[in-house]
Design a protein around this motif. Structure first.
Motif, PDB file in Angstrom:
ATOM      1  N   VAL A 151       8.736  -3.568   5.701  1.00  0.00           N
ATOM      2  CA  VAL A 151       9.675  -4.699   5.721  1.00  0.00           C
ATOM      3  C   VAL A 151      10.962  -4.188   6.354  1.00  0.00           C
ATOM      4  O   VAL A 151      11.534  -3.195   5.895  1.00  0.00           O
ATOM      5  CB  VAL A 151       9.954  -5.224   4.291  1.00  0.00           C
ATOM      6  CG1 VAL A 151      10.948  -6.385   4.340  1.00  0.00           C
ATOM      7  CG2 VAL A 151       8.662  -5.649   3.608  1.00  0.00           C
ATOM      8  N   ALA A 152      11.414  -4.849   7.436  1.00  0.00           N
ATOM      9  CA  ALA A 152      12.607  -4.377   8.152  1.00  0.00           C
ATOM     10  C   ALA A 152      13.596  -5.520   8.332  1.00  0.00           C
ATOM     11  O   ALA A 152      13.207  -6.668   8.547  1.00  0.00           O
ATOM     12  CB  ALA A 152      12.208  -3.808   9.511  1.00  0.00           C
ATOM     13  N   LEU A 153      14.871  -5.163   8.241  1.00  0.00           N
ATOM     14  CA  LEU A 153      15.947  -6.137   8.470  1.00  0.00           C
ATOM     15  C   LEU A 153      16.787  -5.627   9.632  1.00  0.00           C
ATOM     16  O   LEU A 153      17.320  -4.512   9.574  1.00  0.00           O
ATOM     17  CB  LEU A 153      16.791  -6.267   7.195  1.00  0.00           C
ATOM     18  CG  LEU A 153      18.125  -7.008   7.279  1.00  0.00           C
ATOM     19  CD1 LEU A 153      17.951  -8.452   7.766  1.00  0.00           C
ATOM     20  CD2 LEU A 153      18.814  -7.016   5.900  1.00  0.00           C
ATOM     21  N   VAL A 154      16.879  -6.428  10.697  1.00  0.00           N
ATOM     22  CA  VAL A 154      17.666  -6.046  11.869  1.00  0.00           C
ATOM     23  C   VAL A 154      18.897  -6.941  11.947  1.00  0.00           C
ATOM     24  O   VAL A 154      18.778  -8.169  11.994  1.00  0.00           O
ATOM     25  CB  VAL A 154      16.839  -6.172  13.174  1.00  0.00           C
ATOM     26  CG1 VAL A 154      17.703  -5.822  14.390  1.00  0.00           C
ATOM     27  CG2 VAL A 154      15.621  -5.267  13.125  1.00  0.00           C
ATOM     28  N   GLY A 172       4.085  -2.755  14.536  1.00  0.00           N
ATOM     29  CA  GLY A 172       3.266  -3.401  13.507  1.00  0.00           C
ATOM     30  C   GLY A 172       3.918  -3.522  12.147  1.00  0.00           C
ATOM     31  O   GLY A 172       3.224  -3.434  11.118  1.00  0.00           O
ATOM     32  N   VAL A 173       5.246  -3.747  12.115  1.00  0.00           N
ATOM     33  CA  VAL A 173       5.859  -3.987  10.798  1.00  0.00           C
ATOM     34  C   VAL A 173       5.232  -5.260  10.198  1.00  0.00           C
ATOM     35  O   VAL A 173       4.775  -6.138  10.922  1.00  0.00           O
ATOM     36  CB  VAL A 173       7.411  -4.156  10.876  1.00  0.00           C
ATOM     37  CG1 VAL A 173       8.083  -2.855  11.250  1.00  0.00           C
ATOM     38  CG2 VAL A 173       7.821  -5.275  11.811  1.00  0.00           C
ATOM     39  N   GLY A 174       5.254  -5.316   8.890  1.00  0.00           N
ATOM     40  CA  GLY A 174       4.647  -6.484   8.228  1.00  0.00           C
ATOM     41  C   GLY A 174       5.595  -7.673   8.235  1.00  0.00           C
ATOM     42  O   GLY A 174       5.208  -8.797   8.558  1.00  0.00           O
ATOM     43  N   ALA A 210      12.315  -5.949  -1.573  1.00  0.00           N
ATOM     44  CA  ALA A 210      12.795  -4.620  -1.153  1.00  0.00           C
ATOM     45  C   ALA A 210      12.577  -4.473   0.360  1.00  0.00           C
ATOM     46  O   ALA A 210      11.646  -5.041   0.922  1.00  0.00           O
ATOM     47  CB  ALA A 210      12.022  -3.547  -1.898  1.00  0.00           C
ATOM     48  N   VAL A 211      13.476  -3.697   0.976  1.00  0.00           N
ATOM     49  CA  VAL A 211      13.427  -3.513   2.435  1.00  0.00           C
ATOM     50  C   VAL A 211      13.249  -2.027   2.723  1.00  0.00           C
ATOM     51  O   VAL A 211      13.937  -1.195   2.136  1.00  0.00           O
ATOM     52  CB  VAL A 211      14.764  -4.027   3.046  1.00  0.00           C
ATOM     53  CG1 VAL A 211      14.857  -3.680   4.508  1.00  0.00           C
ATOM     54  CG2 VAL A 211      14.905  -5.521   2.840  1.00  0.00           C
ATOM     55  N   ASP A 212      12.303  -1.700   3.625  1.00  0.00           N
ATOM     56  CA  ASP A 212      12.093  -0.287   3.950  1.00  0.00           C
ATOM     57  C   ASP A 212      13.209   0.272   4.825  1.00  0.00           C
ATOM     58  O   ASP A 212      13.616   1.412   4.666  1.00  0.00           O
ATOM     59  CB  ASP A 212      10.744  -0.110   4.661  1.00  0.00           C
ATOM     60  CG  ASP A 212       9.601  -0.444   3.731  1.00  0.00           C
ATOM     61  OD1 ASP A 212       9.431   0.286   2.749  1.00  0.00           O
ATOM     62  OD2 ASP A 212       8.922  -1.464   3.951  1.00  0.00           O
ATOM     63  N   VAL A 213      13.662  -0.549   5.771  1.00  0.00           N
ATOM     64  CA  VAL A 213      14.758  -0.077   6.633  1.00  0.00           C
ATOM     65  C   VAL A 213      15.650  -1.246   7.050  1.00  0.00           C
ATOM     66  O   VAL A 213      15.159  -2.333   7.340  1.00  0.00           O
ATOM     67  CB  VAL A 213      14.215   0.697   7.868  1.00  0.00           C
ATOM     68  CG1 VAL A 213      13.348  -0.170   8.773  1.00  0.00           C
ATOM     69  CG2 VAL A 213      15.355   1.319   8.675  1.00  0.00           C
TER      70      VAL A 213
END
Ligand SMILES: NC(=O)c1ccc[n+]([C@@H]2O[C@H](COP(=O)([O-])OP(=O)(O)OC[C@H]3O[C@@H](n4cnc5c(N)ncnc54)[C@H](OP(=O)(O)O)[C@@H]3O)[C@@H](O)[C@H]2O)c1
Length: 305
Positions: A151-154, A172-174, A210-213
């Motif tokens: 899980v990524a937030l840009v 391939g982020v989910g 939750a966010v991985d990055v």
């Protein structure tokens, strides 16, 4: 060192073209790399206005430069000025590295840096993008995040935000969450990703999970008094495992301080600058980049230590 050891008639050149370019740390990094590899090459920086880009690239090609880097504001415009585009540049619609190539006796195109004699060679320009791989490398190597399914937030949807979002989708982020001051730009980017990567769930706004990055790809943080690039009333940094700020000057932004205080693994933008430059050097030379020497030169150039 004798001046003739620095530059002679046999010296070969690379350069960064930008506008402005005076604060570029690339010459220090690349010249340290060339020196560590024992290459008789020098890396220069030229301020080129947008209207002069095509002639500057043509001039470098005519003078048998080994390669170029392109920085703000030239990366998108250069796409239409290349003789060939590598898949990396085609995918992003932006070129940050140019490799000049020539045909060898058997007609195969090879990097110009691998020719000792450049007289009479037919030369072509090939555009690459090494920024995208640099984003992945920072997140995987420096932050230890596995991108597949993450899980990524840009934050940000300008040139750097677009590069990061497209690269994360390609990895391939989910779930990919996008936030930008101008929402229409984030929406256009999300639409592009949905069309190209069906398996990636792209949404506008802040995730509740939750966010991985979390990546700051806005320009916020460059100024000493800049606010956070996200809304702390809506998103709690404690939800993020790791934090990547593309800004590297100053070394620690408010964004990174908040991330550190929340217990996240943090890194600034120096790694991205290093990895895109290391990949460019490898494309030009065919040699493994001396990453430690290049990192050290960057740290001294940017932070003075
Ligand atoms: N470390 C590296 O190697 C590396 C490489 C490339 C870029 N960067 C850094 O990444 C950042 C972005 O660069 P870029 O090339 O993408 O620039 P850009 O194309 O001009 O995009 C700027 C981004 O910042 C946002 N922004 C600007 N001012 C803002 C404000 N006051 N409030 C909220 N958002 C704001 C813009 O939002 P709008 O769309 O609403 O204008 C846009 O998303 C810069 O700090 C740059 O130094 C670092």
């Amino acid at each position: 060192m004798d001046i003739s050891e620095l530059i002679s008639a046999n010296t070969r050149y690379c350069a960064v073209l930008g506008h402005p370019v005076r604060h570029s740390a690339s010459p220090a990094m690349q010249n340290a790399g060339f020196c560590a590899l024992g290459l008789p090459w020098r890396y220069l920086a030229f301020d080129v206005e947008p209207g002069g880009l095509a002639s500057a690239i043509a001039g470098a090609k005519a003078m048998k430069f080994i390669g170029l880097n392109l920085t703000v504001p030239h990366k998108v415009a250069a796409v239409g000025m290349m003789d060939e585009l590598d898949e990396t540049a085609r995918r992003l619609g932006a070129v940050n590295t140019v490799r000049f190539e020539a045909r060898d006796e058997s007609g195969v195109w090879r990097p110009l840096g691998q020719f000792d004699e450049v007289r009479g060679l037919e030369v072509r320009s090939v555009g690459f993008n090494t920024d995208a791989d640099a984003v992945s490398r920072v997140i995987k190597s420096d932050l230890g995040v596995e991108l597949r399914g993450a899980v990524a937030l840009v934050l940000g949807a300008g040139g750097a935000g677009r590069t990061a979002a497209l690269q994360l989708a390609a990895e391939g982020v989910g779930e990919l969450w996008l936030v930008n001051r101008t929402v229409a730009k984030a929406e256009a980017l999300a639409a592009e990703i949905r069309q190209r990567w069906l398996g990636v769930k792209v949404q506008i706004g802040y995730p509740a999970c939750a966010v991985d990055v979390i990546i700051n790809a806005t320009s916020l943080g460059l100024g000493r008094d800049d606010p956070l690039p996200f809304d702390p009333k809506v998103f709690d940094m404690k939800r993020a495992k790791s934090v990547f700020d593309m800004v590297y000057r100053p070394a620690e932004t408010l964004f990174l301080r908040v991330g550190r205080a929340a217990g996240c693994r943090c890194t600034n933008g120096l790694g991205m600058l290093l990895y895109q430059g290391a990949s460019a050097l490898e494309l030009w030379s065919g040699l493994r980049a001396p990453i430690d020497q290049m990192r050290r030169a960057l740290e001294i150039e940017v932070y003075g230590k």
